[in-house]
Design a protein around this motif. Structure first.
Motif, PDB file in Angstrom:
ATOM      1  N   THR B 141       0.818  -1.216   0.000  1.00 18.81           N
ATOM      2  CA  THR B 141       0.000   0.000   0.000  1.00 18.81           C
ATOM      3  C   THR B 141       0.855   1.270   0.000  1.00 18.81           C
ATOM      4  O   THR B 141       0.323   2.358   0.152  1.00 18.81           O
ATOM      5  CB  THR B 141      -0.939   0.003   1.218  1.00 18.81           C
ATOM      6  OG1 THR B 141      -0.241  -0.557   2.330  1.00 18.81           O
ATOM      7  CG2 THR B 141      -2.169  -0.825   0.949  1.00 18.81           C
ATOM      8  N   GLN B 144       3.390   2.107   4.578  1.00 17.44           N
ATOM      9  CA  GLN B 144       2.877   2.573   5.880  1.00 17.44           C
ATOM     10  C   GLN B 144       3.515   1.759   7.014  1.00 17.44           C
ATOM     11  O   GLN B 144       4.109   0.713   6.789  1.00 17.44           O
ATOM     12  CB  GLN B 144       1.348   2.428   5.941  1.00 17.44           C
ATOM     13  CG  GLN B 144       0.593   3.372   5.025  1.00 17.44           C
ATOM     14  CD  GLN B 144       0.493   2.858   3.613  1.00 17.44           C
ATOM     15  OE1 GLN B 144       0.848   1.721   3.323  1.00 17.44           O
ATOM     16  NE2 GLN B 144       0.028   3.707   2.695  1.00 17.44           N
ATOM     17  N   SER B 156       5.391   5.938   5.864  1.00 10.79           N
ATOM     18  CA  SER B 156       4.516   7.026   5.421  1.00 10.79           C
ATOM     19  C   SER B 156       3.472   7.387   6.475  1.00 10.79           C
ATOM     20  O   SER B 156       2.910   8.470   6.440  1.00 10.79           O
ATOM     21  CB  SER B 156       3.865   6.695   4.083  1.00 10.79           C
ATOM     22  OG  SER B 156       2.954   5.654   4.249  1.00 10.79           O
ATOM     23  N   THR B 157       3.201   6.501   7.430  1.00  9.40           N
ATOM     24  CA  THR B 157       2.303   6.898   8.521  1.00  9.40           C
ATOM     25  C   THR B 157       3.064   7.103   9.838  1.00  9.40           C
ATOM     26  O   THR B 157       2.445   7.317  10.881  1.00  9.40           O
ATOM     27  CB  THR B 157       1.162   5.874   8.737  1.00  9.40           C
ATOM     28  OG1 THR B 157       1.733   4.574   8.868  1.00  9.40           O
ATOM     29  CG2 THR B 157       0.182   5.873   7.573  1.00  9.40           C
ATOM     30  N   SER B 158       4.382   7.027   9.787  1.00  9.41           N
ATOM     31  CA  SER B 158       5.213   7.470  10.918  1.00  9.41           C
ATOM     32  C   SER B 158       6.339   8.311  10.316  1.00  9.41           C
ATOM     33  O   SER B 158       7.503   7.934  10.383  1.00  9.41           O
ATOM     34  CB  SER B 158       5.757   6.284  11.727  1.00  9.41           C
ATOM     35  OG  SER B 158       6.536   5.416  10.915  1.00  9.41           O
ATOM     36  N   PRO B 159       5.963   9.437   9.678  1.00  7.33           N
ATOM     37  CA  PRO B 159       6.953  10.182   8.878  1.00  7.33           C
ATOM     38  C   PRO B 159       8.079  10.781   9.721  1.00  7.33           C
ATOM     39  O   PRO B 159       9.112  11.136   9.173  1.00  7.33           O
ATOM     40  CB  PRO B 159       6.130  11.287   8.205  1.00  7.33           C
ATOM     41  CG  PRO B 159       4.877  11.392   9.002  1.00  7.33           C
ATOM     42  CD  PRO B 159       4.630  10.054   9.622  1.00  7.33           C
ATOM     43  N   TYR B 160       7.857  10.879  11.021  1.00  5.05           N
ATOM     44  CA  TYR B 160       8.927  11.409  11.876  1.00  5.05           C
ATOM     45  C   TYR B 160       9.579  10.272  12.668  1.00  5.05           C
ATOM     46  O   TYR B 160      10.275  10.494  13.655  1.00  5.05           O
ATOM     47  CB  TYR B 160       8.370  12.484  12.809  1.00  5.05           C
ATOM     48  CG  TYR B 160       7.604  13.550  12.039  1.00  5.05           C
ATOM     49  CD1 TYR B 160       8.290  14.501  11.276  1.00  5.05           C
ATOM     50  CD2 TYR B 160       6.212  13.565  12.017  1.00  5.05           C
ATOM     51  CE1 TYR B 160       7.595  15.443  10.515  1.00  5.05           C
ATOM     52  CE2 TYR B 160       5.510  14.503  11.268  1.00  5.05           C
ATOM     53  CZ  TYR B 160       6.209  15.436  10.517  1.00  5.05           C
ATOM     54  OH  TYR B 160       5.527  16.353   9.765  1.00  5.05           O
ATOM     55  N   MET B 167       2.602   5.251  19.142  1.00  2.22           N
ATOM     56  CA  MET B 167       2.225   4.212  18.180  1.00  2.22           C
ATOM     57  C   MET B 167       2.449   2.795  18.698  1.00  2.22           C
ATOM     58  O   MET B 167       2.212   1.830  17.985  1.00  2.22           O
ATOM     59  CB  MET B 167       3.018   4.410  16.882  1.00  2.22           C
ATOM     60  CG  MET B 167       2.777   5.781  16.270  1.00  2.22           C
ATOM     61  SD  MET B 167       4.058   6.244  15.117  1.00  2.22           S
ATOM     62  CE  MET B 167       3.481   7.881  14.624  1.00  2.22           C
TER      63      MET B 167
ATOM     64  N   SER C  35      -5.063   5.906   1.327  1.00  2.00           N
ATOM     65  CA  SER C  35      -4.060   5.948   2.395  1.00  2.00           C
ATOM     66  C   SER C  35      -3.546   7.362   2.657  1.00  2.00           C
ATOM     67  O   SER C  35      -3.039   7.653   3.747  1.00  2.00           O
ATOM     68  CB  SER C  35      -2.895   5.022   2.065  1.00  2.00           C
ATOM     69  OG  SER C  35      -3.343   3.683   2.035  1.00  2.00           O
ATOM     70  N   MET C  38      -4.653   9.263   6.128  1.00  2.67           N
ATOM     71  CA  MET C  38      -3.872   9.094   7.359  1.00  2.67           C
ATOM     72  C   MET C  38      -2.452   9.597   7.190  1.00  2.67           C
ATOM     73  O   MET C  38      -1.877  10.169   8.118  1.00  2.67           O
ATOM     74  CB  MET C  38      -3.867   7.629   7.807  1.00  2.67           C
ATOM     75  CG  MET C  38      -3.328   7.504   9.208  1.00  2.67           C
ATOM     76  SD  MET C  38      -3.441   5.882   9.986  1.00  2.67           S
ATOM     77  CE  MET C  38      -3.782   4.764   8.700  1.00  2.67           C
ATOM     78  N   GLU C  39      -1.881   9.413   6.006  1.00  2.00           N
ATOM     79  CA  GLU C  39      -0.509   9.889   5.782  1.00  2.00           C
ATOM     80  C   GLU C  39      -0.436  11.409   5.946  1.00  2.00           C
ATOM     81  O   GLU C  39       0.486  11.936   6.559  1.00  2.00           O
ATOM     82  CB  GLU C  39      -0.025   9.461   4.385  1.00  2.00           C
ATOM     83  CG  GLU C  39       0.197   7.959   4.297  1.00  2.00           C
ATOM     84  CD  GLU C  39       0.496   7.437   2.894  1.00  2.00           C
ATOM     85  OE1 GLU C  39       0.814   6.255   2.777  1.00  2.00           O
ATOM     86  OE2 GLU C  39       0.386   8.210   1.910  1.00  2.00           O
ATOM     87  N   MET C  42      -0.769  12.260   9.681  1.00  5.24           N
ATOM     88  CA  MET C  42       0.444  11.965  10.444  1.00  5.24           C
ATOM     89  C   MET C  42       1.515  13.026  10.168  1.00  5.24           C
ATOM     90  O   MET C  42       2.235  13.439  11.074  1.00  5.24           O
ATOM     91  CB  MET C  42       0.975  10.577  10.079  1.00  5.24           C
ATOM     92  CG  MET C  42       0.121   9.435  10.614  1.00  5.24           C
ATOM     93  SD  MET C  42       0.125   9.366  12.413  1.00  5.24           S
ATOM     94  CE  MET C  42      -0.638   7.772  12.710  1.00  5.24           C
ATOM     95  N   ALA C  43       1.616  13.456   8.913  1.00  9.25           N
ATOM     96  CA  ALA C  43       2.636  14.446   8.565  1.00  9.25           C
ATOM     97  C   ALA C  43       2.311  15.804   9.170  1.00  9.25           C
ATOM     98  O   ALA C  43       3.203  16.568   9.524  1.00  9.25           O
ATOM     99  CB  ALA C  43       2.760  14.549   7.044  1.00  9.25           C
TER     100      ALA C  43
END
Ligand SMILES: Cc1ncc(C[n+]2csc(CCOP(=O)(O)OP(=O)(O)O)c2C)c(N)n1
Ligand code: SF4
Ligand SMILES: [Mg+2]
Lengths: 183, 263, 361
Positions: B141, B144, B156-160, B167, C35, C38-39, C42-43
């Motif tokens: 996907t 992520q 991509s869903t924990s960009p930092y 999390m 997606s 959520m991306e 989160m950013a």
């Protein structure tokens, strides 16, 4: 005014971001815009294309089968999109990697040696901006100051140091685009 | 140039040093170059061929990059809903106990959405083999965070970077599954070097053998890479895997003959 | 304040709108083609911007039940997913409808059935508008057809969800989720404080302050008589929604001999088809439902008396057409045209269908 544009090439050529800058430039001069990419797994390394529409009126379909302008950056896209340019429309292409040049007589055809020029300038990354410059020379849809504003808006802050190079590339594109065939 | 072989000579049967198993179809793999999925597919198929199980094996494909495993593995296959492969496998095996049944699942599939199916199939001691490809991310996907994403690792869903406070922690589901009395053989392997490939093949062979001794579930984790999702070149990704994934997910047997391996 | 304009994907616009609307919690699970929601969240670190919670759940089953918990406390909660994930949520949605809990759910539809395809589709119409899970319930269903409407659907969604204490479903599709258009961003709405929630939503489970009677959030009532009364109350609520909340748009319908009925991406395609048909001298208009439940029955019924034929255009095998047929009560010919499997019909194709199925037929 409504201009319906397809930009097509390989993933990684900056096709999507060129479309985004064009669309943002339209917003800067109060136009309606839409940007519709092809998406999906086939994008991994394969072809990428995006339909961009700029209009003074509300935009109808973001997905089209006929275009006022086609900006073509590889052979596959040439084969697919040359027939989809409206009679009297424009086809702009980079001859690099093109084995079968466009043949239609009822459209305007221009070429731009953008990838060669990007290599000469030592700025391969801004290849797409050379193409954009060339396109805007042939089709002055948006004011140059709005393109720069659009560029600023669409680039994340951390890339803002690259704006001068992008401007240079656009200017170079304006200079080197050539008409091959008038409509 | 005389001692150089040309392509037409190389493909002559007598010049071949390696032959692709017939149990891999002719279809070109859709995986990114350098991805571990392809190697894992190949060795499972080699073991099935070598063990003569071709005609009595049923594989279950997951939802993840390997959703298309059925395009490449030339045995009977079913494709499950995301995370549900162990449920399908349970029924296939229970209804046909003499068959060899395996699932092939990614970390999102097995350890997030499919946690309940994984734990309960293991706990029931289903006589199936689960092959679990842990690449620490949702490859399919677009990269992520997965339950297995390492602390501080970007996705991509924990960009930092994965923030454990926000999390949660990476889930060592293989260790968890090993705790359950229903599992008989649980091991963690890799496929990034020839010697690791050999070890993994041995593990798969052992698992398939055990399936027919009626002793419980066999579970093989393969720690792998996702160079696309990790945003690295294949070479960088393998190095990163060795330096970061292996310390957190150490390779080796976790449970053998129904007993935890002392470590 | 000068209005803020941005070029955004439908999915991103929805996410930004979530923050701006004062959402308390977003709970979701990745799935293509949505997606980015959520991306983006989160950013953007909404926990720093507004204190909003964003959590990647282990599945859609968990996500929707997180919404149940949050909504039960009177919080503004939302999730987003695409068709297979929305299917998994149906149990939770049914419970929320039963317990009368407000929330906003985005479905960026892809083609099915099963794993299907990741390309856009409109084949979840019936699931969205007729209930979807078990029991007699309805979701208020909004169908945005532009990126701006994706953005606006969040605020409108919460408004309706809280007004009627009912889940609101935003039925979008892969094309609108992935395309970028100009979006006007509005001012930040403050999240409600616990005190404000107590005042506005006295039913919420926030703890029994000041010795008030306890609040219970449930969909269970084992006493059939009471359960029937509860169901009757739900039905009265849906009736009220049908009377008061119908939204639609008519384009070029005044002089039309024929009309397209279409929502979402199909409505955009039909706008172009309408231009093409009119160039050929076929007078066609577009009737675009914005709410799919409540469906604009009355309005279509009136239109039916004025035109010679209706073409329902939907990227499905023909689901909305059933509602159109009920609305027009046989007064005029109605046909369906659509593509399936993730294929978007071309504007010209729709004109051909109109000519063949309606004008000539
Ligand atoms: C019910 C449902 N939710 C979400 C998805 C989207 N989805 C497809 S693959 C995937 C994750 C795959 O990750 P993993 O299992 O780790 O496999 P990998 O691609 O990394 O090999 C997700 C979330 C789906 N197909 N179905
Ligand atoms: S995205 Fe990752 S897991 Fe999927 S094929 Fe590419 S490298 Fe492999
Ligand atoms: Mg994975």
């Amino acid at each position: 005014m409504t201009e319906e544009i397809i930009i097509a090439g390989f993933g990684g050529q900056g096709v999507l971001s060129m479309g985004k800058i064009l669309a943002y430039s339209g917003i800067m001069q109060d136009q309606e815009v839409s940007w519709m990419p092809s998406y999906g797994p086939e994008m991994r390394g394969g072809t990428a294309n995006v339909t961009v529409i700029l209009s003074d009126d509300r935009i109808s379909s973001p997905i089209l089968t006929e275009y006022d302008s086609a900006i073509i950056l590889n052979q596959q896209s040439m084969d697919k999109f040359e027939p989809m340019v409206k009679p009297g429309g424009l086809l702009l292409y980079d001859p690099n990697g093109i084995t079968r040049h466009p043949e239609r007589k009822d459209i305007k055809i221009c070429k731009i040696e953008a990838s060669k020029e990007a290599a000469n300038m030592g700025l391969r990354k801004i290849f797409n901006m050379i193409v954009l410059g060339g396109y805007l020379k042939v089709k002055p849809l948006v004011e140059m100051e709005n393109v720069i504003k659009g560029l600023k808006k669409s680039l994340p802050e951390r890339y803002h140091h690259m704006i001068p190079d992008n401007e240079k590339a656009i200017t170079r594109g304006l200079e080197i685009v050539e008409e091959v065939h008038a409509a | 140039m005389e001692d150089t072989l040309v392509k037409s000579e190389i493909i002559k049967p007598e010049n071949r040093v390696y032959k692709k198993t017939d149990l891999m179809t002719e279809k070109v793999l859709s995986y990114c170059p350098g991805c571990g999925h392809g190697t894992a597919h190949r060795i499972i198929m080699e073991v099935i061929e070598e063990m003569g199980l071709t005609e009595d094996t049923i594989g279950i494909a997951p939802v993840g990059c390997s959703v298309l495993a059925y395009e490449f593995m030339n045995v009977d296959m079913q494709q499950a809903a995301h995370g549900r492969a162990p449920a399908l496998a349970t029924a296939v095996k229970r209804l046909m106990p003499h068959k060899t049944v395996f699932t092939y699942q990614g970390d999102g599939d097995l350890a997030a959405i499919g946690t309940a199916e994984t734990i309960h199939a293991a706990n029931r001691g289903e006589r199936i083999t689960i092959i679990f490809i842990n690449n620490g991310i949702y490859g399919m996907t677009g990269g992520q965070m997965a339950p297995t994403t390492l602390p501080g690792m970007k996705s991509s869903t924990s960009p930092y970077g994965r923030d454990l406070d926000m999390m949660g922690h990476p889930l060592k589901i293989t260790e968890l599954v090993a705790q359950l009395p229903g599992t008989h053989y649980v091991t963690r392997q890799a496929v990034h070097t020839p010697s690791n490939v050999r070890k993994t093949k041995k593990a798969i062979r052992k698992a398939f053998e055990l399936q027919h001794q009626n002793v419980g579930m066999t579970f093989i984790e393969i720690v792998s890479n996702c160079n696309s999702g990790w945003k690295m070149t294949p070479v960088q990704a393998n190095k990163w895997m060795v330096d970061n994934m292996f310390p957190f997910y150490p390779l080796g047997d976790i449970k053998v003959d129904g007993k935890m391996v002392e470590g | 304040m000068e209005k803020e304009l941005r070029l955004m994907k439908g999915n991103e616009a929805f996410a930004e709108a979530a923050i701006r609307a004062g959402t308390d919690g977003y709970f979701g699970y990745p799935i293509t083609p949505q997606s980015e929601v959520m991306e983006y969240l989160m950013a953007e670190k909404p926990h720093e911007r507004t204190g909003m919670v964003v959590l990647q759940a282990e599945s859609e089953v968990a996500s929707i039940n997180m919404l149940y918990g949050g909504a039960g406390c009177g919080k503004k909660v939302m999730t987003s997913s695409s068709s297979p994930g929305i299917s998994l949520m149906q149990e939770g949605i049914s419970y929320m409808a039963g317990a009368e809990l407000p929330c906003v759910i985005l479905n960026v539809v892809r083609g099915g059935p099963g794993l299907g395809t990741i390309q856009p589709s409109q084949s979840d119409y019936s699931q969205s508008t007729k209930g979807g899970g078990h029991g007699d319930y309805r979701l208020i269903t909004l169908a945005p057809s532009s990126v701006q409407e994706m953005y606006d659907s969040v605020k409108l969604g919460y408004e309706l969800a809280f007004k009627y204490r009912n889940p609101v479903l935003v039925l979008s599709d892969g094309a609108i989720g992935q395309m970028m258009e100009k979006v006007e961003i509005d001012a930040q709405v403050e999240r409600l404080s616990e005190e404000q929630i107590r005042e506005q939503h006295p039913w919420a489970t926030l703890g029994r302050h000041n010795g008030r009677e306890r609040n219970i959030i449930t969909s269970l009532d084992l006493d059939p008589a009471r359960q029937e009364r509860h169901n009757e109350a739900l039905q009265r609520k849906y009736k009220e929604v049908e009377e008061k909340e119908v939204r639609y748009e008519k384009i070029n319908c005044d002089d039309a001999d024929y009309i397209f009925v279409a929502y979402g991406t199909s409505a955009r395609i039909c706008q172009k088809s309408m231009q093409l048909a009119r160039e050929k001298g076929i007078k066609v208009g577009l009737f675009r439902p914005i709410t799919l439940f409540p469906f604009p029955k009355k309005e279509l019924h009136e239109m039916a008396g004025q035109v010679k034929g209706i073409l329902s255009v939907e990227m499905s095998a023909g689901q909305m057409i059933e509602d159109i047929l009920l609305a027009v009560e046989g007064k005029v010919k109605v046909e369906h045209y659509g593509r399936m499997g993730g294929i978007i019909p071309a504007p010209g194709e729709v004109v051909d269908a109109l000519e063949q199925k309606i004008v000539k037929g």
